[in-house]
Enzyme design. Structure first.
Site, PDB file in Angstrom:
ATOM      1  N   LYS A 147     -43.558 -25.508 -29.987  1.00 58.57           N
ATOM      2  CA  LYS A 147     -42.286 -25.076 -30.218  1.00 58.57           C
ATOM      3  C   LYS A 147     -41.984 -25.139 -28.946  1.00 58.57           C
ATOM      4  CE  LYS A 147     -38.506 -23.033 -29.721  1.00 58.57           C
ATOM      5  NZ  LYS A 147     -37.951 -21.883 -31.113  1.00 58.57           N
ATOM      6  N   ARG A 180     -37.633 -28.569 -21.425  1.00 56.89           N
ATOM      7  CA  ARG A 180     -36.394 -28.582 -21.249  1.00 56.89           C
ATOM      8  C   ARG A 180     -36.037 -27.516 -19.981  1.00 56.89           C
ATOM      9  NH1 ARG A 180     -33.374 -25.839 -25.518  1.00 56.89           N
ATOM     10  NH2 ARG A 180     -31.172 -27.064 -24.055  1.00 56.89           N
ATOM     11  N   ARG A 225     -33.168 -45.266 -17.939  1.00 54.60           N
ATOM     12  CA  ARG A 225     -34.862 -43.881 -18.554  1.00 54.60           C
ATOM     13  C   ARG A 225     -34.700 -43.211 -17.613  1.00 54.60           C
ATOM     14  NH1 ARG A 225     -36.739 -49.612 -18.521  1.00 54.60           N
ATOM     15  NH2 ARG A 225     -37.996 -49.159 -16.307  1.00 54.60           N
ATOM     16  N   GLY A 264     -30.854 -19.180 -19.607  1.00 51.66           N
ATOM     17  CA  GLY A 264     -31.077 -17.827 -20.102  1.00 51.66           C
ATOM     18  C   GLY A 264     -31.324 -18.220 -21.458  1.00 51.66           C
ATOM     19  N   CYS A 296     -35.740 -18.304 -25.090  1.00 52.32           N
ATOM     20  CA  CYS A 296     -36.668 -19.067 -25.513  1.00 52.32           C
ATOM     21  C   CYS A 296     -37.542 -20.107 -24.284  1.00 52.32           C
ATOM     22  CB  CYS A 296     -35.847 -20.462 -26.324  1.00 52.32           C
ATOM     23  SG  CYS A 296     -36.168 -19.522 -28.066  1.00 52.32           S
TER      24      CYS A 296
END
Length: 406
Positions: free
Chosen positions: A201, A208, A241, A252, A255
């Site tokens: 997780k 990201r 790719r 924001g 996570c």
């Protein structure tokens, strides 16, 4: 029966989803007003599809209380911030929830931690807390880590169709929990060990964060080079790719701007890239502030009270302001002793910052410069509102002639 502990953006939809499938659910939260609202049929945050899910769960008898209830299964969805000084995860809310569960639970209870935690947190904090109370893990208590994987604005859909991870000590217990989640989850549910579930997780959100940082840094480079970053990204992404994300005014939510710090705090000597990405994204509100100053100077405006910030939430069409780039920008403006800008967000019904107004016409009338921090659909539905205004679109979300971009 399931007792869901913590009825925030993750816990409430999760509790409602289980209840809507006919499972006996009690939701527990320390916020007495939230519990009162839920018992009287009122939600305290907006989310697409949540009203309908709430109605279904109430028909199936879901209950809400401030008390922990004796149950077969507990799902813990309490906050896990990071400690500012060390960047390590702050486990105090999770540990407190587990200890309260231990006060009332019976032998064989399953405790599922959904809160996002750093790798090894259950070994370091939860197991010792349980053992200190004299419980035998694997007999008296079964531990599971099943990190949530949903996004505000699309929670109900993602609860049903996003894949899940279940980390377990015992395979049999793991499959029992998988069967529980299969009551509503139509996607693949992966079984692994607890520490791998913890790491997976955190890695997802760190991945990201790094990609967003690359896009943000590219925006800064392209501006200095006199290039259109959006055109560069459009062309580069035609490579099969390459998939560069869009830059923005900051990162924001609970996570992405938080979870990478868990790895940085635990592995400071091995997280140079992750640390750099965090610094790039954290400095974007400062970059936005300086861009606003440049635009103000270009138009001979020297008063920040003539600036309007559109959007307080951290993403489009939600009311979640956690780690919002706009809040970060407002802190930068205040630190530089500037006058307070106007602020408007149609999803934030209560005034939570200075300068906030609840009427968009008043907001636009009193703002010479409109800074689009979030591209909520109500602004996009009527761009004529922006006629004769100076527009700084940090999201590249509208087609207005002369609008400034990142």
């Amino acid at each position: 029966m399931i007792n869901v502990i913590g009825l925030g953006y993750i816990g409430l939809p999760t509790a409602l989803m289980f209840a809507s499938k006919g499972i006996n659910v009690v939701g527990t939260d320390i916020n007495e007003q939230h519990v009162k609202d839920l018992n009287e049929g009122r939600l305290y945050f907006e989310e697409k599809g949540l009203e309908e899910l709430f109605a279904s769960a109430r028909e199936n008898g879901i209950k809400f209380t401030t008390d922990y209830i004796k149950s077969d299964v507990y799902i813990v969805t309490v906050p896990t911030p990071y400690i500012e000084e060390t960047k390590k995860v702050d486990m105090k809310y999770v540990v407190k929830a587990v200890n309260t569960i231990l006060d009332i639970c019976e032998k064989g209870t399953i405790i599922i931690i959904e809160s996002t935690i750093s790798p090894g947190s259950i070994d370091e904090h939860i197991r010792p807390a349980i053992q200190k109370r004299g419980f035998i893990i694997g007999e008296d208590i079964h531990l599971i880590h099943a990190p949530e994987r949903i996004l505000p604005g699309n929670m109900i859909y993602e609860l049903e169709f996003n894949s899940r991870t279940v980390g377990a000590d015992d395979e049999e217990i793991g499959y029992k929990v998988i069967d529980l989640y299969k009551s509503f989850c139509k996607a693949e549910i992966v079984l692994t060990d607890i520490k791998s579930a913890e790491m997976s997780k955190v890695v997802e959100n760190t991945f990201r964060d790094i990609n967003i940082a690359f896009a943000n840094e590219l925006a800064i480079i392209c501006r200095e080079a006199g290039l259109d970053v959006y055109e560069i990204i459009r062309i580069a992404n035609k490579h099969p790719r390459v998939n560069i994300l869009q830059p923005g005014p900051g990162v924001g939510g609970h996570c992405i701007p938080v979870d990478p710090w868990f790895l940085i705090g635990d592995y400071p000597n091995h997280t140079k890239l992750i640390t750099s990405a965090r610094k790039v994204n954290d400095r974007m509100p400062n970059y936005i502030y300086n861009r606003i100053l440049e635009i103000m100077a270009e138009h001979n405006i020297d008063d920040f009270s003539k600036v309007g910030l559109y959007g307080l939430s951290y993403k489009q069409n939600v009311d979640d302001v956690r780690e919002s780039p706009t809040l970060q920008l407002l802190n930068v403006i205040k630190e530089n002793d500037q006058k307070t800008p106007h602020v408007y967000d149609p999803y934030i019904k209560n005034n939570i910052v200075d300068g906030q107004v609840q009427n968009i016409d008043k907001f636009i009338k009193n703002s010479e410069i409109i800074v689009i921090m979030i591209s909520h659909s109500n602004l996009l539905n009527d761009l004529s509102n922006l006629d004769n205004k100076i527009v700084f679109d940090t999201r590249n979300s509208i087609n207005v002639r002369g609008a400034y971009k990142l």
